[in-house]
Design a protein around this motif. Structure first.
Motif, mmCIF file in Angstrom:
data_model
loop_
_atom_site.group_PDB
_atom_site.id
_atom_site.type_symbol
_atom_site.label_atom_id
_atom_site.label_comp_id
_atom_site.label_asym_id
_atom_site.label_seq_id
_atom_site.Cartn_x
_atom_site.Cartn_y
_atom_site.Cartn_z
ATOM 1 N N ASN A 97 0.834 -1.197 0.000
ATOM 2 C CA ASN A 97 0.000 0.000 0.000
ATOM 3 C C ASN A 97 0.865 1.241 0.000
ATOM 4 N N HIS A 99 0.600 5.772 0.202
ATOM 5 C CA HIS A 99 -0.220 6.894 0.656
ATOM 6 C C HIS A 99 -0.197 7.987 -0.398
ATOM 7 N N THR A 104 -5.129 5.831 0.792
ATOM 8 C CA THR A 104 -4.198 4.723 0.653
ATOM 9 C C THR A 104 -4.698 3.796 -0.447
#
Length: 187
Positions: A97, A99, A104
């Motif tokens: 993941n 940001h 996200t």
């Protein structure tokens, strides 16, 4: 058939690389009516310089703190940051993941966005420098497969000008370019 998005990133980068040496007028207009060639290349450099810190797992604030100012030689800056971005894409798991400004997302989703951005802006640059506006067909097909299902969201997002009407049987690249608010018939 599954798309190798890391390979598509390398292809998109190569396409942009091929058009950069053709720039003779950095103040020339582009199909993105708000940008000159200089503005377009600066945008591309800026997008690439964020990739490595974002893929390292940094938040936007943490990533921004690591960014150096963009230097005057935009072609050199493109090569510097595009190389770093490619290296980062090749070593980061696509299921990680990251940001971004809107939340996200998976690394793969970020990669697809980056590939689409480079592809569309490569077309912009090709038109601005006069010629060579046909992109790699595999790249076009990959980006079209990602963006076409998002047609309604893209139209309402404000990311692009409204889609340009074009025949359903137009070449895929023309439909892709039209979807992003550019008229492929008048580069």
């Amino acid at each position: 058939m599954a798309i190798d998005w890391t390979e598509m990133q390398r292809t998109a980068r190569s396409e942009f690389d091929a058009r950069l040496p053709r720039i003779t007028d950095w103040s020339a207009p582009t199909p993105d009516t708000e940008w000159t060639v200089s503005d377009l290349v600066r945008h591309m450099v800026d997008e690439q310089r964020w990739v490595a810190p974002i893929l390292e797992g940094r938040t936007l604030a943490d990533a921004e703190a690591t960014l150096e100012p963009i230097r005057d030689d935009l072609a050199a800056e493109w090569h510097r940051y595009a190389e770093k971005a490619t290296a980062a894409w090749e070593t980061t798991p696509l299921d990680a993941n990251v940001h971004l400004s809107y939340g996200t997302v998976s690394c793969l989703d970020y990669l697809k966005q980056q590939v689409g951005d480079i592809a569309v802006h490569t077309w912009d640059l090709a038109c601005a420098v006069g010629g060579g506006d046909r992109l790699n067909p595999s790249l076009v097909d990959a980006v079209w497969s990602e963006l076409e299902p998002q047609r309604d969201m893209l139209a309402s997002s404000g990311l692009f000008a409204p889609p340009v009407p074009i025949a359903d049987d137009a070449p895929v690249q023309d439909r892709l370019i039209a979807l992003t608010g550019r008229d492929p018939r008048q580069p």
